[in-house]
Write an enzyme that holds these catalytic residues in place. Sequence first.
Site, PDB file in Angstrom:
ATOM      1  N   GLN A  36      51.388  95.386  48.127  1.00  0.00           N
ATOM      2  CA  GLN A  36      50.152  94.219  47.582  1.00  0.00           C
ATOM      3  C   GLN A  36      51.724  93.321  47.040  1.00  0.00           C
ATOM      4  O   GLN A  36      50.329  92.962  45.789  1.00  0.00           O
ATOM      5  CB  GLN A  36      48.625  94.746  47.349  1.00  0.00           C
ATOM      6  CG  GLN A  36      48.007  92.944  47.525  1.00  0.00           C
ATOM      7  CD  GLN A  36      47.224  93.533  48.625  1.00  0.00           C
ATOM      8  OE1 GLN A  36      47.190  93.737  49.809  1.00  0.00           O
ATOM      9  NE2 GLN A  36      47.485  91.755  49.213  1.00  0.00           N
ATOM     10  N   PHE A  37      52.348  92.831  47.343  1.00  0.00           N
ATOM     11  CA  PHE A  37      52.817  91.528  46.505  1.00  0.00           C
ATOM     12  C   PHE A  37      52.077  90.303  46.187  1.00  0.00           C
ATOM     13  O   PHE A  37      52.088  89.843  45.288  1.00  0.00           O
ATOM     14  CB  PHE A  37      54.066  91.596  47.278  1.00  0.00           C
ATOM     15  CG  PHE A  37      54.224  90.613  48.195  1.00  0.00           C
ATOM     16  CD1 PHE A  37      54.474  88.857  48.367  1.00  0.00           C
ATOM     17  CD2 PHE A  37      53.587  91.424  49.549  1.00  0.00           C
ATOM     18  CE1 PHE A  37      54.057  88.015  49.843  1.00  0.00           C
ATOM     19  CE2 PHE A  37      53.468  89.994  51.006  1.00  0.00           C
ATOM     20  CZ  PHE A  37      53.806  88.945  50.413  1.00  0.00           C
ATOM     21  N   THR A  38      50.746  90.100  47.079  1.00  0.00           N
ATOM     22  CA  THR A  38      49.881  88.976  46.915  1.00  0.00           C
ATOM     23  C   THR A  38      49.004  88.563  45.459  1.00  0.00           C
ATOM     24  O   THR A  38      48.851  88.224  45.344  1.00  0.00           O
ATOM     25  CB  THR A  38      49.927  88.596  48.099  1.00  0.00           C
ATOM     26  OG1 THR A  38      48.548  90.109  47.812  1.00  0.00           O
ATOM     27  CG2 THR A  38      50.550  88.241  49.396  1.00  0.00           C
TER      28      THR A  38
END
Length: 150
Positions: free
Chosen positions: A78-80
């Site tokens: 989940q890079f966000t």
Amino acid sequence: MRVVIQRVKKASVTIDNHIKSSINRGLLILLGICEEDTKEDIEWLTKKIINLRVFDDENGVMNCSAIETYAEIMVVSQFTLYASCKKGNRPSYIKAAKPEIAIPLYQEFCKTIQQNINTTVKTGEFGADMKVELINDGPVTICIDTKNKE
């Protein structure tokens, strides 16, 4: 590393209309990786997660860990989680690690949990357009950042 941990009754990851993986009672871990993360972050964070006392004991008190309850675990990249919203309304993801750094760390994170828990760790697919479904149990949602250990 940053994680959002959700205690779930069940969760699944679907990619291109196919269920890639699913779990029943356990932990859904959304994992964000930044450029500065190391294996030491993985060691500290995985130990913290598998020992979190977020499952009910026989008295209905959150006093048991994933290890003690044989909880299932799913890890989704989940890079966000490294979004910065300081300027304007469009989040910047500049602090998120590039794939050449993030993928090996993501794989090592999953492997480390797998080695320390008595159940199979399920995953999403790094970089894929995933549809994550879950039934949050409690709800219990915990955020941890390895840069804020104290």
